[in-house]
Design an enzyme around this catalytic site. Structure first.
Site, PDB file in Angstrom:
ATOM      1  N   SER A 141       0.860  -1.187   0.000  1.00  0.00           N
ATOM      2  CA  SER A 141       0.000   0.000   0.000  1.00  0.00           C
ATOM      3  C   SER A 141       0.889   1.228   0.000  1.00  0.00           C
ATOM      4  O   SER A 141       2.012   1.199   0.511  1.00  0.00           O
ATOM      5  CB  SER A 141      -0.889   0.005   1.251  1.00  0.00           C
ATOM      6  OG  SER A 141      -1.466   1.283   1.458  1.00  0.00           O
ATOM      7  N   TYR A 154      -0.564  -0.814  10.611  1.00  0.00           N
ATOM      8  CA  TYR A 154      -0.912  -1.110   9.220  1.00  0.00           C
ATOM      9  C   TYR A 154       0.176  -0.613   8.281  1.00  0.00           C
ATOM     10  O   TYR A 154       0.632  -1.345   7.396  1.00  0.00           O
ATOM     11  CB  TYR A 154      -2.251  -0.475   8.846  1.00  0.00           C
ATOM     12  CG  TYR A 154      -2.586  -0.649   7.379  1.00  0.00           C
ATOM     13  CD1 TYR A 154      -3.004  -1.881   6.893  1.00  0.00           C
ATOM     14  CD2 TYR A 154      -2.450   0.406   6.477  1.00  0.00           C
ATOM     15  CE1 TYR A 154      -3.294  -2.061   5.545  1.00  0.00           C
ATOM     16  CE2 TYR A 154      -2.740   0.241   5.131  1.00  0.00           C
ATOM     17  CZ  TYR A 154      -3.156  -1.000   4.669  1.00  0.00           C
ATOM     18  OH  TYR A 154      -3.426  -1.177   3.333  1.00  0.00           O
TER      19      TYR A 154
END
Length: 264
Positions: A141, A154
């Site tokens: 990501s 995350y």
């Protein structure tokens, strides 16, 4: 490419995973689809079989279970599925201040984002080496480009994905297995709903890409031998910008967005 060749895709019931499954099916690949909810997975498999005339095996599995990757491999072995593509797409975010979110929730996320990916790569590399040409795609990501408060673990988990992928590609450079990493920015999936990021949804919607468009770029880049695939000019520019600026500046920008959102 043989019609007996399979692509294994985790998180295949929706979003980028489902879109990659459809793109590979359109190219004649049979599919081995993994996700948590069997009913949804079966529906996706049926749609793909009917539309693309390929085989689609399904295996419901919750990757927070440490035993799941081995069960996936055992199923593959029992069915004698010649897997030549491994797409480690399953992953999600936990949104909130580190101390305010239960540790169990955060460790489950790391289990899916990191440990399950590592276990599946380790389990399937010997199988992938049995094919003339094979591929591994791990999904990171753009959150990996800098620390992100309120999504600290995350962002760190996706930075891990990039570093692991780069190292693995060097290890396998002289083999028949090509390794790459997809690094998407905001994408029109259920990601933000699952992470309870409602406060950021309106802003993210301005930059979201359709999952199908991301998938096509991902598959094209994988077959072209790219190591890191970053869909979208804005995401590429952001990557360069963050690399050139002091880390603290990039992190302060992220803090201004995410800390405000978590307080709303």
């Amino acid at each position: 490419m043989s019609q007996t060749t399979y692509a294994l895709i985790t998180g295949a019931s929706s979003g980028i995973g489902k879109a990659i499954a459809e793109d590979l099916a359109s190219k004649g690949y049979n599919l081995f689809l993994v996700a948590r909810t069997e009913s949804v997975l079966q529906k996706v498999a049926t749609e793909i079989r009917e539309k693309y005339k390929v085989k689609a095996e399904v295996f419901p599995a919750d990757l927070t279970d440490q035993a799941a990757p081995q069960k996936i491999k055992d199923f593959c072995t029992s069915k004698e599925l010649p897997v030549s593509i491994l797409i480690n797409n399953a992953g999600y975010a936990v949104f909130g201040l580190f101390e305010a979110v239960s540790l169990e929730q955060q460790l489950d996320m790391m289990q899916v984002n990191n440990t399950a990916m590592v276990r599946l790569c380790h389990a399937f590399i010997p199988i992938l080496k049995n094919q003339p040409k094979s591929y591994i795609m791990n999904i990171a990501s753009t959150a990996a480009f800098q620390a992100v408060p309120a999504m600290s673990l995350y962002a760190a988990s996706k930075a891990f994905v990039i570093m692991f992928t780069r190292g693995l590609q060097m290890e396998l450079a002289k083999s028949n297995v090509q390794v790459c990493c997809l690094v998407p920015g905001p994408t029109d999936t259920n990601f933000m709903n699952r992470a309870n990021m409602g406060a950021l949804k309106e802003m993210a919607a301005k930059f979201e890409w359709p999952a199908g468009k991301v998938a096509k770029i991902a598959v094209k880049g994988m077959f072209a031998g790219s190591l890191e695939i970053i869909p979208g000019m804005m995401n590429k520019v952001s990557y360069i910008f963050i690399k050139l600026m002091p880390k603290k500046v990039a992190e302060n920008i992220a803090a201004g967005i995410y800390l405000k959102a978590v307080q709303e």
